[in-house]
Design a protein around this motif. Structure first.
Motif, PDB file in Angstrom:
ATOM      1  N   VAL A  50       0.858  -1.181   0.000  1.00  0.00           N
ATOM      2  CA  VAL A  50       0.000   0.000   0.000  1.00  0.00           C
ATOM      3  C   VAL A  50       0.897   1.236   0.000  1.00  0.00           C
ATOM      4  N   LYS A  51       0.644   2.130  -0.937  1.00  0.00           N
ATOM      5  CA  LYS A  51       1.396   3.383  -1.023  1.00  0.00           C
ATOM      6  C   LYS A  51       0.804   4.374  -0.025  1.00  0.00           C
ATOM      7  N   ILE A  52       1.654   4.923   0.818  1.00  0.00           N
ATOM      8  CA  ILE A  52       1.245   5.889   1.841  1.00  0.00           C
ATOM      9  C   ILE A  52       1.915   7.219   1.509  1.00  0.00           C
ATOM     10  N   THR A  53       1.101   8.209   1.167  1.00  0.00           N
ATOM     11  CA  THR A  53       1.628   9.527   0.808  1.00  0.00           C
ATOM     12  C   THR A  53       1.207  10.538   1.868  1.00  0.00           C
ATOM     13  N   VAL A  54       2.149  11.334   2.348  1.00  0.00           N
ATOM     14  CA  VAL A  54       1.830  12.421   3.277  1.00  0.00           C
ATOM     15  C   VAL A  54       1.240  13.554   2.438  1.00  0.00           C
ATOM     16  N   LEU A  55      -0.060  13.781   2.611  1.00  0.00           N
ATOM     17  CA  LEU A  55      -0.725  14.840   1.858  1.00  0.00           C
ATOM     18  C   LEU A  55      -0.511  16.210   2.486  1.00  0.00           C
ATOM     19  N   LYS A  56      -0.566  16.242   3.831  1.00  0.00           N
ATOM     20  CA  LYS A  56      -0.541  17.542   4.487  1.00  0.00           C
ATOM     21  C   LYS A  56      -0.120  17.375   5.944  1.00  0.00           C
ATOM     22  N   THR A  57       0.683  18.297   6.424  1.00  0.00           N
ATOM     23  CA  THR A  57       0.937  18.402   7.856  1.00  0.00           C
ATOM     24  C   THR A  57       0.223  19.658   8.322  1.00  0.00           C
ATOM     25  N   THR A  58      -0.400  19.592   9.474  1.00  0.00           N
ATOM     26  CA  THR A  58      -1.216  20.712   9.931  1.00  0.00           C
ATOM     27  C   THR A  58      -0.857  21.105  11.357  1.00  0.00           C
ATOM     28  N   LEU A  59      -1.330  22.256  11.754  1.00  0.00           N
ATOM     29  CA  LEU A  59      -1.223  22.729  13.127  1.00  0.00           C
ATOM     30  C   LEU A  59      -2.483  23.511  13.431  1.00  0.00           C
ATOM     31  N   ASP A  60      -3.241  23.056  14.410  1.00  0.00           N
ATOM     32  CA  ASP A  60      -4.420  23.794  14.837  1.00  0.00           C
ATOM     33  C   ASP A  60      -3.941  24.886  15.791  1.00  0.00           C
TER      34      ASP A  60
ATOM     35  N   ALA B 249       1.540   7.535  14.250  1.00  0.00           N
ATOM     36  CA  ALA B 249       0.763   7.626  13.009  1.00  0.00           C
ATOM     37  C   ALA B 249       0.424   6.226  12.509  1.00  0.00           C
ATOM     38  N   TRP B 250       1.369   5.301  12.608  1.00  0.00           N
ATOM     39  CA  TRP B 250       1.126   3.927  12.162  1.00  0.00           C
ATOM     40  C   TRP B 250      -0.025   3.313  12.949  1.00  0.00           C
ATOM     41  N   LYS B 251      -0.052   3.531  14.267  1.00  0.00           N
ATOM     42  CA  LYS B 251      -1.140   2.977  15.093  1.00  0.00           C
ATOM     43  C   LYS B 251      -2.496   3.511  14.640  1.00  0.00           C
ATOM     44  N   ALA B 252      -2.522   4.740  14.131  1.00  0.00           N
ATOM     45  CA  ALA B 252      -3.774   5.351  13.703  1.00  0.00           C
ATOM     46  C   ALA B 252      -4.245   4.867  12.333  1.00  0.00           C
ATOM     47  N   ILE B 253      -3.312   4.451  11.451  1.00  0.00           N
ATOM     48  CA  ILE B 253      -3.717   4.120  10.082  1.00  0.00           C
ATOM     49  C   ILE B 253      -3.538   2.656   9.702  1.00  0.00           C
ATOM     50  N   TYR B 254      -2.857   1.863  10.540  1.00  0.00           N
ATOM     51  CA  TYR B 254      -2.482   0.515  10.090  1.00  0.00           C
ATOM     52  C   TYR B 254      -3.668  -0.352   9.706  1.00  0.00           C
TER      53      TYR B 254
ATOM     54  N   ILE C 245      -8.323   8.113   2.887  1.00  0.00           N
ATOM     55  CA  ILE C 245      -7.681   9.324   3.399  1.00  0.00           C
ATOM     56  C   ILE C 245      -7.812   9.260   4.909  1.00  0.00           C
ATOM     57  N   CYS C 246      -6.665   9.247   5.595  1.00  0.00           N
ATOM     58  CA  CYS C 246      -6.635   9.066   7.045  1.00  0.00           C
ATOM     59  C   CYS C 246      -5.716  10.104   7.672  1.00  0.00           C
ATOM     60  N   SER C 247      -5.775  10.188   8.988  1.00  0.00           N
ATOM     61  CA  SER C 247      -4.864  11.086   9.692  1.00  0.00           C
ATOM     62  C   SER C 247      -4.326  10.406  10.934  1.00  0.00           C
ATOM     63  N   CYS C 248      -3.224  10.944  11.430  1.00  0.00           N
ATOM     64  CA  CYS C 248      -2.699  10.453  12.691  1.00  0.00           C
ATOM     65  C   CYS C 248      -3.587  10.991  13.808  1.00  0.00           C
ATOM     66  N   ASN C 249      -3.320  10.569  15.025  1.00  0.00           N
ATOM     67  CA  ASN C 249      -4.195  10.931  16.136  1.00  0.00           C
ATOM     68  C   ASN C 249      -3.686  12.103  16.975  1.00  0.00           C
ATOM     69  N   ASP C 250      -2.779  12.905  16.453  1.00  0.00           N
ATOM     70  CA  ASP C 250      -2.302  14.086  17.161  1.00  0.00           C
ATOM     71  C   ASP C 250      -3.346  15.188  16.997  1.00  0.00           C
ATOM     72  N   GLY C 251      -4.017  15.524  18.060  1.00  0.00           N
ATOM     73  CA  GLY C 251      -5.104  16.499  17.995  1.00  0.00           C
ATOM     74  C   GLY C 251      -4.665  17.927  17.763  1.00  0.00           C
ATOM     75  N   LEU C 252      -3.402  18.230  18.037  1.00  0.00           N
ATOM     76  CA  LEU C 252      -2.903  19.586  17.825  1.00  0.00           C
ATOM     77  C   LEU C 252      -2.258  19.756  16.456  1.00  0.00           C
ATOM     78  N   ARG C 253      -1.644  18.682  15.948  1.00  0.00           N
ATOM     79  CA  ARG C 253      -0.914  18.786  14.675  1.00  0.00           C
ATOM     80  C   ARG C 253      -1.053  17.510  13.851  1.00  0.00           C
ATOM     81  N   PRO C 254      -2.277  17.183  13.463  1.00  0.00           N
ATOM     82  CA  PRO C 254      -2.479  15.945  12.695  1.00  0.00           C
ATOM     83  C   PRO C 254      -1.822  15.994  11.315  1.00  0.00           C
TER      84      PRO C 254
END
Length: 114
Positions: free
Chosen positions: A4-14, A52-57, A85-94
């Motif tokens: 499975v190809k995993i591409t980082v689409l976006k890094t964010t900061l709330d 991030a792996w725990k959130a998307i595996y 389309i998935c995200s990691c579980n970091d609530g401040l900077r998913p």
């Protein structure tokens, strides 16, 4: 099983939540960068964030085993077959990821202990 190809689409900061709860100087994820590509299957790709792996595996595993050939779940999420389309579980900077099923065969690269 397929890779499975995993591409980082976006890094964010709330910024609002980071201002209220984050440490001084908190930035978007320092580990992953937009455009990075990894390949996963049954195991976390080398260099990939543990959290991030725990959130998307589970989505990676499902796509690696043929889920999503039509559309994921009940057709009420992603319209493109073989994509999640998935995200990691970091609530401040998913970090937002695009997962794509490939036709590349995956092989176990270790000897199981019996």
């Amino acid at each position: 099983m397929k890779k499975v190809k995993i591409t980082v689409l976006k890094t964010t900061l709330d910024k609002e939540l980071a201002k209220e709860y984050g440490v001084e100087g908190l930035t978007a994820c320092p580990m992953l960068k937009q455009g990075q590509v990894f390949y996963g299957d049954y195991a976390k790709p080398e260099g990939f964030c543990d959290e991030a792996w725990k959130a998307i595996y589970q989505y990676v595993f499902a796509l690696a085993h043929g889920a999503g050939k039509e559309v994921f779940y009940y057709g009420d999420w992603i319209r493109k077959p073989g994509v999640a389309i998935c995200s990691c579980n970091d609530g401040l900077r998913p970090v937002i990821f695009k997962l794509e099923a490939t036709e590349e065969q995956s092989y176990i690269d270790y000897t199981p202990v019996r």
